[in-house]
Write an enzyme that holds these catalytic residues in place. Structure first.
Site, PDB file in Angstrom:
ATOM      1  N   TYR A 187      -9.541  -4.457   1.432  1.00  0.00           N
ATOM      2  CA  TYR A 187      -8.850  -4.768   2.688  1.00  0.00           C
ATOM      3  C   TYR A 187      -9.667  -4.431   3.939  1.00  0.00           C
ATOM      4  O   TYR A 187      -9.177  -4.607   5.053  1.00  0.00           O
ATOM      5  CB  TYR A 187      -7.490  -4.053   2.729  1.00  0.00           C
ATOM      6  CG  TYR A 187      -6.568  -4.534   1.623  1.00  0.00           C
ATOM      7  CD1 TYR A 187      -6.115  -5.856   1.613  1.00  0.00           C
ATOM      8  CD2 TYR A 187      -6.167  -3.695   0.593  1.00  0.00           C
ATOM      9  CE1 TYR A 187      -5.301  -6.324   0.597  1.00  0.00           C
ATOM     10  CE2 TYR A 187      -5.338  -4.149  -0.435  1.00  0.00           C
ATOM     11  CZ  TYR A 187      -4.907  -5.452  -0.416  1.00  0.00           C
ATOM     12  OH  TYR A 187      -4.100  -5.922  -1.422  1.00  0.00           O
ATOM     13  N   HIS A 229      -2.412 -13.343   5.519  1.00  0.00           N
ATOM     14  CA  HIS A 229      -2.910 -12.345   4.575  1.00  0.00           C
ATOM     15  C   HIS A 229      -4.362 -12.035   4.891  1.00  0.00           C
ATOM     16  O   HIS A 229      -5.140 -12.954   5.204  1.00  0.00           O
ATOM     17  CB  HIS A 229      -2.819 -12.859   3.134  1.00  0.00           C
ATOM     18  CG  HIS A 229      -1.420 -13.124   2.702  1.00  0.00           C
ATOM     19  ND1 HIS A 229      -0.549 -12.114   2.382  1.00  0.00           N
ATOM     20  CD2 HIS A 229      -0.730 -14.283   2.599  1.00  0.00           C
ATOM     21  CE1 HIS A 229       0.625 -12.639   2.072  1.00  0.00           C
ATOM     22  NE2 HIS A 229       0.547 -13.951   2.203  1.00  0.00           N
TER      23      HIS A 229
HETATM   24  O1  CA2 Z   1      -4.094  -9.682   1.712  1.00  0.00           O
HETATM   25  C1  CA2 Z   1      -3.036  -9.315   2.224  1.00  0.00           C
HETATM   26  O2  CA2 Z   1      -2.871  -9.233   3.445  1.00  0.00           O
HETATM   27  C2  CA2 Z   1      -1.874  -8.894   1.333  1.00  0.00           C
HETATM   28  O3  CA2 Z   1      -0.655  -9.299   1.963  1.00  0.00           O
HETATM   29  C3  CA2 Z   1      -1.934  -7.395   1.219  1.00  0.00           C
HETATM   30  C4  CA2 Z   1      -0.904  -6.823   0.248  1.00  0.00           C
HETATM   31  C5  CA2 Z   1      -0.968  -7.534  -1.105  1.00  0.00           C
HETATM   32  O4  CA2 Z   1       0.070  -7.058  -1.944  1.00  0.00           O
HETATM   33  C6  CA2 Z   1      -0.837  -9.030  -0.942  1.00  0.00           C
HETATM   34  O5  CA2 Z   1      -0.941  -9.636  -2.216  1.00  0.00           O
HETATM   35  C7  CA2 Z   1      -1.933  -9.563  -0.039  1.00  0.00           C
HETATM   36  C8  CA2 Z   1      -1.149  -5.328   0.036  1.00  0.00           C
HETATM   37  C9  CA2 Z   1      -0.982  -4.524   1.288  1.00  0.00           C
HETATM   38  C10 CA2 Z   1      -1.380  -3.117   0.983  1.00  0.00           C
HETATM   39  O6  CA2 Z   1      -2.403  -2.756   1.881  1.00  0.00           O
HETATM   40  C11 CA2 Z   1      -3.162  -1.686   1.580  1.00  0.00           C
HETATM   41  C12 CA2 Z   1      -4.132  -1.364   2.500  1.00  0.00           C
HETATM   42  C13 CA2 Z   1      -4.955  -0.319   2.281  1.00  0.00           C
HETATM   43  C14 CA2 Z   1      -4.816   0.437   1.132  1.00  0.00           C
HETATM   44  C15 CA2 Z   1      -3.850   0.132   0.220  1.00  0.00           C
HETATM   45  C16 CA2 Z   1      -3.007  -0.941   0.433  1.00  0.00           C
END
Ligand code: CA2
Length: 144
Positions: free
Chosen positions: A22, A99
């Protein structure tokens, strides 16, 4: 014009964990970039993040009559939440889904979105720029 920006569960962790997936930009950085873009465009932003599905639904119930459009990263709820989809539909407002990662190039379950077919459009895979592209797309839609 007022755009409501909504960040789903765990996005408060951005920049602190899993930077390989991310990136290292924090949610506060993304909000600041969006704020600058909104200023350029002459629109107001209201920002909200929650780790709770019900809080997101209650927040969305306040949108009609106040917001003109919704920019949302529903995070994991994208793939599972009928109630979030229902709340977005009930708002009657145009929605753009964003996303950070390319959800179509990851695990199979991330290819399903319960939001995509009720959204004006989806932007995925451009990191923090997905939000900026999504905002521009939403404004283009609202301005016809
Ligand atoms: O790519 C994206 O923006 C998502 O919406 C992010 C979600 C994921 O479940 C989707 O499939 C795609 C996850 C968000 C969690 O973000 C984190 C950031 C840093 C560390 C852990 C989780």
């Amino acid at each position: 014009m007022e755009i409501w920006v909504i960040h789903g569960p765990n996005l408060n962790l951005l920049g602190t964990r899993e930077p390989e997936v991310y990136g290292s930009t924090t949610l506060a950085d993304i909000d600041a970039q969006l704020e600058a873009a909104a200023k350029e465009e002459g629109v107001e932003l209201s920002r909200f993040q929650s780790n709770h599905e019900g809080e997101l639904v209650e927040h969305l119930q306040g949108a009609p009559g106040r917001a003109d459009g919704i920019l949302i990263n529903p995070a994991g709820l994208t793939h599972t939440s009928v109630v979030l989809r229902d709340a977005l539909l009930a708002s009657g407002l145009p929605v753009v889904e964003v996303h950070l990662s390319n959800v179509h190039a990851r695990e199979e379950f991330r290819r399903t979105s319960l939001v995509a077919d009720i959204a004006v459009g989806q932007v995925a895979g451009f990191g923090p720029a997905s939000y900026l592209l999504g905002l521009r797309g939403l404004l283009a839609h609202l301005r016809g």
